[in-house]
Design a protein around this motif. Sequence first.
Motif, mmCIF file in Angstrom:
data_model
loop_
_atom_site.group_PDB
_atom_site.id
_atom_site.type_symbol
_atom_site.label_atom_id
_atom_site.label_comp_id
_atom_site.label_asym_id
_atom_site.label_seq_id
_atom_site.Cartn_x
_atom_site.Cartn_y
_atom_site.Cartn_z
ATOM 1 N N LEU A 84 0.856 -1.183 0.000
ATOM 2 C CA LEU A 84 0.000 0.000 0.000
ATOM 3 C C LEU A 84 0.891 1.232 0.000
ATOM 4 N N ASP A 85 0.545 2.240 -0.828
ATOM 5 C CA ASP A 85 1.325 3.474 -0.735
ATOM 6 C C ASP A 85 0.514 4.571 -0.056
ATOM 7 N N THR A 86 1.240 5.502 0.549
ATOM 8 C CA THR A 86 0.629 6.505 1.429
ATOM 9 C C THR A 86 0.125 7.734 0.686
ATOM 10 N N THR A 87 0.181 7.737 -0.620
ATOM 11 C CA THR A 87 -0.028 8.951 -1.414
ATOM 12 C C THR A 87 -1.239 9.776 -0.984
ATOM 13 N N MET A 88 -0.972 10.949 -0.481
ATOM 14 C CA MET A 88 -1.936 11.975 -0.081
ATOM 15 C C MET A 88 -2.742 11.620 1.173
ATOM 16 N N VAL A 89 -2.677 10.387 1.608
ATOM 17 C CA VAL A 89 -3.450 9.975 2.779
ATOM 18 C C VAL A 89 -2.851 10.626 4.031
ATOM 19 N N PHE A 90 -3.698 10.981 4.969
ATOM 20 C CA PHE A 90 -3.352 11.612 6.244
ATOM 21 C C PHE A 90 -3.053 13.102 6.115
ATOM 22 N N THR A 91 -2.955 13.631 4.890
ATOM 23 C CA THR A 91 -2.758 15.072 4.741
ATOM 24 C C THR A 91 -4.051 15.802 5.087
ATOM 25 N N ASP A 92 -3.929 17.074 5.420
ATOM 26 C CA ASP A 92 -5.117 17.862 5.735
ATOM 27 C C ASP A 92 -6.086 17.868 4.552
ATOM 28 N N PHE A 93 -5.554 17.887 3.343
ATOM 29 C CA PHE A 93 -6.379 17.920 2.131
ATOM 30 C C PHE A 93 -7.252 16.677 2.020
ATOM 31 N N PHE A 94 -6.674 15.503 2.266
ATOM 32 C CA PHE A 94 -7.424 14.250 2.192
ATOM 33 C C PHE A 94 -8.319 14.057 3.415
ATOM 34 N N GLU A 95 -7.823 14.419 4.580
ATOM 35 C CA GLU A 95 -8.590 14.213 5.808
ATOM 36 C C GLU A 95 -9.885 15.021 5.810
ATOM 37 N N ALA A 96 -9.884 16.158 5.104
ATOM 38 C CA ALA A 96 -11.088 16.988 5.055
ATOM 39 C C ALA A 96 -12.229 16.279 4.347
ATOM 40 N N ASP A 97 -11.910 15.417 3.392
ATOM 41 C CA ASP A 97 -12.939 14.686 2.647
ATOM 42 C C ASP A 97 -13.421 13.442 3.385
ATOM 43 N N GLY A 98 -12.501 12.794 4.095
ATOM 44 C CA GLY A 98 -12.870 11.579 4.814
ATOM 45 C C GLY A 98 -11.682 11.057 5.576
ATOM 46 N N PRO A 99 -11.626 11.260 6.890
ATOM 47 C CA PRO A 99 -10.449 10.876 7.671
ATOM 48 C C PRO A 99 -10.169 9.383 7.592
ATOM 49 N N TYR A 100 -8.888 9.048 7.630
ATOM 50 C CA TYR A 100 -8.505 7.638 7.715
ATOM 51 C C TYR A 100 -8.997 7.091 9.051
ATOM 52 N N PRO A 101 -9.683 5.957 9.033
ATOM 53 C CA PRO A 101 -10.235 5.433 10.296
ATOM 54 C C PRO A 101 -9.133 5.112 11.307
ATOM 55 N N ARG A 102 -9.177 5.768 12.441
ATOM 56 C CA ARG A 102 -8.104 5.606 13.431
ATOM 57 C C ARG A 102 -8.043 4.190 13.981
ATOM 58 N N GLU A 103 -9.157 3.453 13.935
ATOM 59 C CA GLU A 103 -9.135 2.078 14.427
ATOM 60 C C GLU A 103 -8.311 1.157 13.523
#
Length: 295
Positions: free
Chosen positions: A217-236
Amino acid sequence: MTEADVAPVRAFWERLGLPGLVDVHVHFLPPPIQRAVWAVFDAAGPSLGREWPIRYRASHEDRVALLRAMGVRRFPTLPYAHKPGVAAYLNDWARDFSADVPESLWSATFYPEPEAAAYVADLVAGGVEVFKVHLQVGEFLADDPLLDPVWGVLEDAGTPVVLHAGSGPVGNDFTGPASVQRLLARFPRLTLVIAHLGAPEYAEFLALAETHERVHLDTTMVFTDFFEADGPYPRELLPRLRDLQERILLGSDFPTIPYPYAHQLESLARLDLGDDWLRAVCWENGARLLGAPGA
C-alpha cells in the motif's frame, strides 16, 4: 525551487538517520499529456469533485532538480493509459526519460487491448521496473479478460504494479476493491502497490495486503489535511497499518499536489507509529522493492 520546500524535507529524513527518500508515487508525463492532465485539475472536473491547486507546476528539469535537492533518491514516472493505443507512446517516452534521469525507475503502463500481452512481455524482458494502472481514469476493471495474459506475465516476473483502484477522489463503475479481489483470487502472487492506501476503501484494501504477501500500500496523499477533510482515515485501522510496516510505501503524487511535499511526511509523522515505522515506509521498503538507489 525554494529553500522552504527543500529544508523541511531534508530535516525529516536526516533526523531519522536515512540517506534520503524513496517515493513510489511520482509522475512525469510527456508534455502534451501533462498539460492535458493539469487542465483537468485546473477545471476541478467531475473526476476530482473539488478545487485542486497544483503546487509544483514546473518544467521536467526543474522538478527533477527539486526532487534531487529534497533528497528523493528513487522515484518512478508512472505513465497511465486512458484509452486504447496510447500505452506504446507513453512507454517509449518513459523509457527515454529514465535513461536520462538515473534516479528514476523505468516505468510503463498498459491498457486492456489485444496488443497488451505482447508489449508487456517485451517490456518485462527488457527490464522495466514498475508499471502504473489507473482504473478510474482508464475506465476498466482490474480483471478485464484482455489482461489475463498480462497479469500472468507480471505474476511470474514479480514486477511491481502501482494500481489506482480505490474510489477516491470520485468513484465510478470500475473502481473499488471487488475487481482487485477477483484478480488476486486468480493471480495471488502479483506484486501490487495499491495507490492512496486504497482510499476510501481503506479497510478492504488493507485486508488484501494482510492476506497476500506481495500486496503493498502506498501513502499517497493519505493523512494530509487535504485528504482528511474529505474523509479521515479510520483511526481504528492504524494498529493494522503499523503491523503491515514492511509493506507500506511512501508515495506523494508529486508534482500534482496542493500543498508542500513536506506536508506528506509531516502527516505520516503525526500518526505517532514510531521512527522505525517511518524509516521502513520512507526508505527501507521502497529500496527493497524497487532497488536501492545507486545499486
